[in-house]
Design a protein around this motif. Structure first.
Motif, PDB file in Angstrom:
ATOM      1  N   LEU A 136      59.705 -44.741 -73.988  1.00 24.64           N
ATOM      2  CA  LEU A 136      59.382 -46.395 -74.079  1.00 24.64           C
ATOM      3  C   LEU A 136      58.427 -46.435 -75.578  1.00 24.64           C
ATOM      4  O   LEU A 136      58.360 -45.206 -75.951  1.00 24.64           O
ATOM      5  CB  LEU A 136      58.908 -46.577 -73.081  1.00 24.64           C
ATOM      6  N   ASN A 137      58.720 -47.782 -75.848  1.00 24.51           N
ATOM      7  CA  ASN A 137      57.722 -48.045 -77.139  1.00 24.51           C
ATOM      8  C   ASN A 137      57.010 -48.565 -76.591  1.00 24.51           C
ATOM      9  O   ASN A 137      56.352 -49.068 -75.581  1.00 24.51           O
ATOM     10  CB  ASN A 137      58.653 -48.343 -78.191  1.00 24.51           C
ATOM     11  N   LEU A 138      55.392 -49.581 -77.345  1.00 18.42           N
ATOM     12  CA  LEU A 138      55.267 -50.234 -76.726  1.00 18.42           C
ATOM     13  C   LEU A 138      55.268 -52.122 -76.651  1.00 18.42           C
ATOM     14  O   LEU A 138      54.836 -52.307 -75.596  1.00 18.42           O
ATOM     15  CB  LEU A 138      54.028 -50.699 -77.947  1.00 18.42           C
ATOM     16  N   ALA A 139      56.821 -52.322 -76.303  1.00 15.30           N
ATOM     17  CA  ALA A 139      57.380 -53.334 -76.328  1.00 15.30           C
ATOM     18  C   ALA A 139      56.623 -53.715 -74.459  1.00 15.30           C
ATOM     19  O   ALA A 139      56.951 -54.910 -74.314  1.00 15.30           O
ATOM     20  CB  ALA A 139      58.246 -53.444 -76.120  1.00 15.30           C
ATOM     21  N   PRO A 140      57.271 -52.813 -73.133  1.00 13.01           N
ATOM     22  CA  PRO A 140      57.773 -51.707 -73.845  1.00 13.01           C
ATOM     23  C   PRO A 140      59.326 -51.847 -73.445  1.00 13.01           C
ATOM     24  O   PRO A 140      59.848 -52.573 -72.472  1.00 13.01           O
ATOM     25  CB  PRO A 140      56.913 -51.120 -72.014  1.00 13.01           C
ATOM     26  N   ALA A 141      59.918 -51.693 -74.434  1.00 11.84           N
ATOM     27  CA  ALA A 141      61.523 -50.912 -74.317  1.00 11.84           C
ATOM     28  C   ALA A 141      61.858 -49.849 -73.844  1.00 11.84           C
ATOM     29  O   ALA A 141      61.038 -48.682 -74.822  1.00 11.84           O
ATOM     30  CB  ALA A 141      62.133 -52.394 -74.848  1.00 11.84           C
ATOM     31  N   ARG A 142      63.263 -49.296 -73.930  1.00 12.02           N
ATOM     32  CA  ARG A 142      63.776 -47.663 -74.352  1.00 12.02           C
ATOM     33  C   ARG A 142      63.426 -47.624 -76.053  1.00 12.02           C
ATOM     34  O   ARG A 142      63.741 -48.609 -77.144  1.00 12.02           O
ATOM     35  CB  ARG A 142      65.117 -47.308 -74.447  1.00 12.02           C
ATOM     36  N   LEU A 143      62.722 -46.661 -76.589  1.00  5.73           N
ATOM     37  CA  LEU A 143      62.857 -46.354 -77.464  1.00  5.73           C
ATOM     38  C   LEU A 143      63.905 -45.484 -78.117  1.00  5.73           C
ATOM     39  O   LEU A 143      65.171 -45.021 -77.905  1.00  5.73           O
ATOM     40  CB  LEU A 143      61.713 -44.386 -77.366  1.00  5.73           C
ATOM     41  N   ASP A 144      64.060 -46.210 -79.463  1.00  7.97           N
ATOM     42  CA  ASP A 144      65.541 -46.099 -80.079  1.00  7.97           C
ATOM     43  C   ASP A 144      66.359 -44.907 -80.346  1.00  7.97           C
ATOM     44  O   ASP A 144      67.224 -44.731 -80.045  1.00  7.97           O
ATOM     45  CB  ASP A 144      65.462 -46.480 -81.710  1.00  7.97           C
TER      46      ASP A 144
END
Length: 85
Positions: free
Chosen positions: A71-79
């Motif tokens: 995950l990224n900081l958003a959290p959302a799936r990392l590209d």
């Protein structure tokens, strides 16, 4: 995997990746499941759908098998992380 079972592991982290499924590996994982061993593996870093391009982690619909993704900081799936619908 067999060495970890022999040494008494209750949880095994699989740090490996592959496109497709190896029947021998799947049988080994099934055997580990029957020994109540929990397996954790990364969904992979191929930035593609596990549904369209299966990997070993995505195809195993087994209890005690956990597939994780970044995950990224958003959290959302990392590209670059694999995903499933």
């Amino acid at each position: 995997l067999l060495y970890a079972r022999k040494m008494g592991a209750d949880i095994i982290n699989l740090s490996m990746g592959s496109m497709g499924v190896d029947p021998e590996l799947q049988q080994t994982i099934n055997d580990l499941m029957s020994d109540n061993i929990i397996l954790i593996q990364s969904a992979g870093n191929y930035a593609s759908s596990c549904d369209q391009n299966p990997s070993i982690a995505a195809l195993f619909d087994l209890p005690k098998f956990l597939s994780v993704a970044a995950l990224n900081l958003a959290p959302a799936r990392l590209d670059l992380a694999r995903y499933s619908n």
